[in-house]
Design an enzyme around this catalytic site. Structure first.
Site, short mmCIF file in Angstrom:
data_model
loop_
_atom_site.label_atom_id
_atom_site.label_comp_id
_atom_site.label_asym_id
_atom_site.label_seq_id
_atom_site.Cartn_x
_atom_site.Cartn_y
_atom_site.Cartn_z
N SER A 55 0.84 -1.21 0.00
CA SER A 55 0.00 0.00 0.00
C SER A 55 0.86 1.25 0.00
O SER A 55 0.62 2.21 -0.74
CB SER A 55 -0.90 0.02 1.24
OG SER A 55 -1.82 -1.03 1.19
N ARG A 59 1.56 4.27 -3.04
CA ARG A 59 1.33 5.69 -2.72
C ARG A 59 2.59 6.52 -2.86
O ARG A 59 2.54 7.68 -3.26
CB ARG A 59 0.75 5.80 -1.30
CG ARG A 59 -0.71 5.31 -1.23
CD ARG A 59 -1.11 4.95 0.19
NE ARG A 59 -2.52 4.67 0.36
CZ ARG A 59 -3.13 3.51 0.06
NH1 ARG A 59 -2.42 2.52 -0.46
NH2 ARG A 59 -4.41 3.35 0.26
N GLY A 127 -5.79 -3.85 -7.92
CA GLY A 127 -6.92 -2.97 -7.64
C GLY A 127 -6.46 -1.67 -7.02
O GLY A 127 -6.98 -0.59 -7.34
N ARG A 155 -13.36 -6.91 -11.56
CA ARG A 155 -13.65 -6.25 -10.27
C ARG A 155 -14.43 -4.95 -10.46
O ARG A 155 -14.30 -4.28 -11.48
CB ARG A 155 -12.35 -6.01 -9.50
CG ARG A 155 -11.65 -7.33 -9.16
CD ARG A 155 -10.36 -7.12 -8.42
NE ARG A 155 -10.56 -6.56 -7.09
CZ ARG A 155 -9.58 -6.21 -6.27
NH1 ARG A 155 -8.32 -6.36 -6.66
NH2 ARG A 155 -9.83 -5.71 -5.09
N SER A 200 -13.49 1.12 2.28
CA SER A 200 -12.47 0.93 1.26
C SER A 200 -11.46 2.07 1.26
O SER A 200 -11.79 3.22 0.94
CB SER A 200 -13.10 0.82 -0.13
OG SER A 200 -12.08 0.90 -1.11
N GLN A 202 -9.11 2.21 -0.83
CA GLN A 202 -8.86 2.55 -2.24
C GLN A 202 -9.81 3.64 -2.70
O GLN A 202 -9.41 4.59 -3.38
CB GLN A 202 -9.00 1.30 -3.11
CG GLN A 202 -7.91 0.27 -2.83
CD GLN A 202 -8.12 -1.04 -3.55
OE1 GLN A 202 -9.12 -1.23 -4.25
NE2 GLN A 202 -7.19 -1.96 -3.40
N ASP A 353 -7.09 -8.09 4.34
CA ASP A 353 -6.32 -8.95 3.44
C ASP A 353 -5.82 -10.21 4.13
O ASP A 353 -5.23 -11.09 3.48
CB ASP A 353 -5.12 -8.19 2.87
CG ASP A 353 -5.57 -7.11 1.89
OD1 ASP A 353 -6.65 -7.26 1.29
OD2 ASP A 353 -4.84 -6.11 1.74
N ARG A 429 -2.79 -14.03 -2.40
CA ARG A 429 -2.99 -14.38 -0.99
C ARG A 429 -3.67 -15.75 -0.84
O ARG A 429 -3.48 -16.43 0.17
CB ARG A 429 -3.77 -13.30 -0.27
CG ARG A 429 -3.06 -11.95 -0.30
CD ARG A 429 -3.52 -11.01 0.77
NE ARG A 429 -3.20 -9.63 0.43
CZ ARG A 429 -1.98 -9.09 0.50
NH1 ARG A 429 -0.96 -9.82 0.91
NH2 ARG A 429 -1.77 -7.84 0.15
C1 S3P Z 1 -5.65 -1.31 -0.12
C2 S3P Z 1 -6.92 -1.33 0.36
C3 S3P Z 1 -7.70 -2.55 0.55
C4 S3P Z 1 -6.84 -3.80 0.48
C5 S3P Z 1 -5.85 -3.75 -0.64
C6 S3P Z 1 -4.92 -2.56 -0.46
C7 S3P Z 1 -4.94 -0.02 -0.25
O1 S3P Z 1 -8.67 -2.63 -0.50
O2 S3P Z 1 -7.66 -4.95 0.36
O3 S3P Z 1 -5.08 -4.92 -0.69
O4 S3P Z 1 -3.70 -0.01 -0.42
O5 S3P Z 1 -5.62 1.02 -0.21
P1 S3P Z 1 -10.11 -1.90 -0.38
O6 S3P Z 1 -9.90 -0.46 -0.46
O7 S3P Z 1 -10.90 -2.45 -1.53
O8 S3P Z 1 -10.66 -2.33 0.95
#
Ligand code: S3P
Length: 476
Positions: A55, A59, A127, A155, A200, A202, A353, A429
Site C-alpha cells: 500500500s 502511494r 486494484g 472487479r 475501502s 482505495q 487482506d 494471498r
Molecule cells: C488497499 C486497500 C484494501 C486492500 C488492498 C490494499 C490499499 O482494498 O484490500 O489490498 O492499499 O488502499 P479496499 O480499499 O478495496 O478495501
C-alpha cells in the site's frame, strides 16, 4: 549465512536493513501457470525479512509523481503490482529511476501536471494501483484507458468512478462498471463532499487524490476507519489535510491545489506479507521465527491482535517509529493451544487482506472461528471466502459461509488432512495461504498456480525455504 538453532546453516536475509538479499526465481502473475506443492515440514526457524509494504509503495510512487522534484524511496516493494504502478507513472510523464535494491527516485510533474499517456495503462492484477491512479488523473484534462488481467477486469470500478464523476470526470467501461475503461478527467473540477459507502481505503484514497487538483475543500467521510497511509503521506508531502473522529465517522478534509514537496520515504515492511511466515510458525510444531521491522499502523494490525486473542504465541519486540509509521519486530512461535474465536466485525477493515491466512490458522485451532462483516472479501483479487472455503473443504476442513460471514471449524494440531489441489484464482494471498496450510497438514497441499504470488511477495518461496518450509514447483 546464519546458523539455525539446530546447527544447520542456511541463507537468510539479514535483519535490520531494508534490503532483501533473497532472490526469487522468476515468476509471472500474467503468464503460464506455476503449480506448487507445500509439504509438512520440520520446525520453521530463523529471520524472515519480508518485502516493503504494498500500500505504501504504490502511494510513494503516485505522490512522488504529483510533487515537483525528487522523491527518494527506500524499501519499495518490487512486486509486479507496484512495478505496474511505476510504469504507469512514467506513462504520465514522471521520471522513475531504479537505483537497485528497492531504492528509487521519482521526479514528479506536479499536482495537475499529468500528461496524457499515449498507451493503455495496464495495472495487471492491482486494484490498488488502478483505483488510486484513476483518482490521481481524474481532475486533469486528459483521457486515459485502463486495463488489467482477468482478475482485475472482473472487479467493480463504479465504487471509484461514481465519486470521481462528482468532480466532473467522465468514464466509459464495460458492463457492471468493469475494465477496460476510459476516463476523461474533469476540465474544470469542483471539490466534493463524499461519504464512502463501503469500507475501502482505495475509494477514499482515489477521492483524496482527485481532490488534490480541485479548488477548495474536498471532504471524505468514512463510517469505518480504513488504512490511513494516504492521509499520512499527503500530510508528509505538505498538503493541508485533517482527520477528525465524529459521530458520523472519520471526516477527512483536504484543501485542494497544494504544491506538494518531494519527500524521502522509508517504506516499512508489509504486515500483510509478514502474516504468512507468522501464521506458518504458529501452526508448525517447534517453530520460532523473527519477522523484523513490520509496520504496525493500527489500521493494518488487526490480524496480529486476533492471533493473540486466539492464544497464539506472538510477541512484539523493539517497538519503534520508522518513516512516520509504528514498527516492531514480530516473534512468532508454535502455538499448541490455539482457540477459535469470534473475530470482532469492527476489526475487519484492519485485517481485510489477512482473512485467508487466518482461516488456515483457524483450521488448527480448537472450536469455531467466526468471521462476520466481511462482504468485501467477495470482491478482492478473487472471491476470497469462496476460494478459501472451497479449498479448505477439499483438504478436509469444515467451513460454512454466507454472503458476509464464514465459519471455520478447527480440528486441532495434527488433525488437518490436507492432500488436495486448490485453485488460486489469480490471487496471490489465496496461493500463499494454501502453501501455509500444507506446512502443517498431514498430506501435502497444492495450488494450480502460484504465479500470482509475484504480485506482492516475489521472494516468498526462497524466504519460506530459508526458514525450513518444503515448497516445490511441480512443473520444473
Ligand atoms: C488497499 C486497500 C484494501 C486492500 C488492498 C490494499 C490499499 O482494498 O484490500 O489490498 O492499499 O488502499 P479496499 O480499499 O478495496 O478495501
Amino acid at each position: 549465512m546464519t546458523a539455525r538453532p539446530d546447527g544447520r546453516r542456511l541463507v537468510v536475509a539479514l535483519s535490520g536493513g531494508q534490503k532483501n538479499t533473497l532472490k526469487g526465481a522468476p515468476m509471472s502473475g500474467h503468464g503460464t501457470p506455476i503449480p506448487m506443492t507445500s509439504a509438512k515440514c520440520g520446525p520453521l526457524k530463523g529471520t524472515a525479512d519480508v518485502p516493503g509494504d504494498k500500500s505504501i509503495s504504490h502511494r510513494s510512487l503516485i505522490l512522488g509523481a504529483m510533487a515537483i522534484g525528487e522523491t527518494r524511496i527506500t524499501g519499495l516493494l518490487e512486486g509486479e503490482d507496484v512495478l505496474d504502478t511505476a510504469k504507469a507513472m512514467r506513462a504520465f510523464g514522471a521520471e522513475v529511476i531504479d537505483h537497485g535494491g528497492g531504492e528509487y527516485s521519482v521526479y514528479g510533474v506536479g499536482t495537475g501536471g499529468f500528461a496524457e499517456p499515449d498507451q493503455v495503462i495496464d495495472c495487471g492484477n492491482s486494484g490498488t494501483g488502478v483505483r488510486l491512479i484513476m483518482g490521481a488523473m481524474a481532475t486533469s484534462p486528459i483521457t486515459v484507458t485502463f486495463t488489467g488481467d482477468a482478475s482485475l477486469n472482473s472487479r467493480p470500478m463504479a465504487r471509484v468512478t461514481d465519486p470521481l464523476a462528482l468532480f466532473g470526470t467522465q468514464s466509459v467501461g464495460r458492463s457492471g462498471g468493469r475494465l477496460p475503461m476510459t476516463i476523461t478527467g474533469a476540465h474544470d473540477p469542483v471539490p466534493v463532499h463524499y461519504t464512502v459507502p463501503v469500507p475501502s481505503a482505495q475509494v477514499k484514497s482515489a477521492v483524496l487524490l482527485a481532490g488534490l487538483n480541485a479548488p477548495g475543500q474536498t471532504i471524505v467521510v468514512e463510517k469505518e476507519a480504513t488504512r490511513d497511509h494516504t492521509e499520512r503521506m499527503l500530510a508528509g508531502f505538505g498538503a493541508d489535510i485533517t482527520s477528525e473522529e465524529t459521530d458520523e465517522g472519520r471526516v477527512i478534509t483536504l484543501t485542494g491545489q497544494p504544491e506538494l514537496t518531494p519527500q524521502t520515504i522509508v517504506v516499512p515492511r508489509d504486515p500483510s506479507s509478514a502474516a504468512f511466515p507468522v501464521c506458518a510458525a504458529i501452526i508448525t510444531p517447534g517453530s520460532d521465527v523473527l519477522v523484523p521491522g513490520i509496520g504496525l499502523n493500527p489500521t493494518r494490525a488487526g490480524l496480529f491482535t486476533t492471533l493473540r486473542d486466539m492464544r497464539a504465541d506472538l510477541t512484539y519486540e523493539n517497538e519503534r517509529t520508522e518513516g512516520g509509521e509504528p514498527v516492531a519486530d514480530l516473534r512468532a512461535r508454535f502455538s499448541p493451544d490455539l482457540q477459535g474465536i469470534e473475530v470482532p466485525p469492527e476489526r475487519a477493515a484492519s485485517m481485510i487482506d489477512e482473512y485467508p491466512v487466518l482461516s488456515v490458522v483457524a483450521s488448527f485451532a480448537q472450536g469455531d472461528t467466526v468471521m462476520r462483516g466481511v462482504k468485501e472479501l467477495r470482491v478482492k483479487e478473487s472471491d476470497r471466502i469462496d476460494a478459501m472455503a472451497t479449498g479448505l473443504r477439499a483438504n478436509g476442513v469444515t467451513v460454512e459461509d454466507g454472503p458476509d460471514w464464514w465459519t471455520v471449524t478447527g480440528m486441532g494440531h495434527g488433525n488437518v488432512p490436507g492432500g488436495a489441489t486448490c485453485a488460486s484464482h489469480l490471487d496471490h494471498r489465496i496461493a500463499m495461504s494454501f502453501m501455509v496450510l500444507g506446512m502443517a497438514s498431514e498430506k501435502p497441499v497444492s495450488v494450480d498456480d502460484g504465479g500470482p504470488i509475484a504480485t506482492s511477495f516475489p521472494i516468498f518461496e526462497p524466504l519460506m525455504a530459508s526458514l525450513g518450509a518444503q515448497i516445490r514447483r511441480d512443473n520444473h
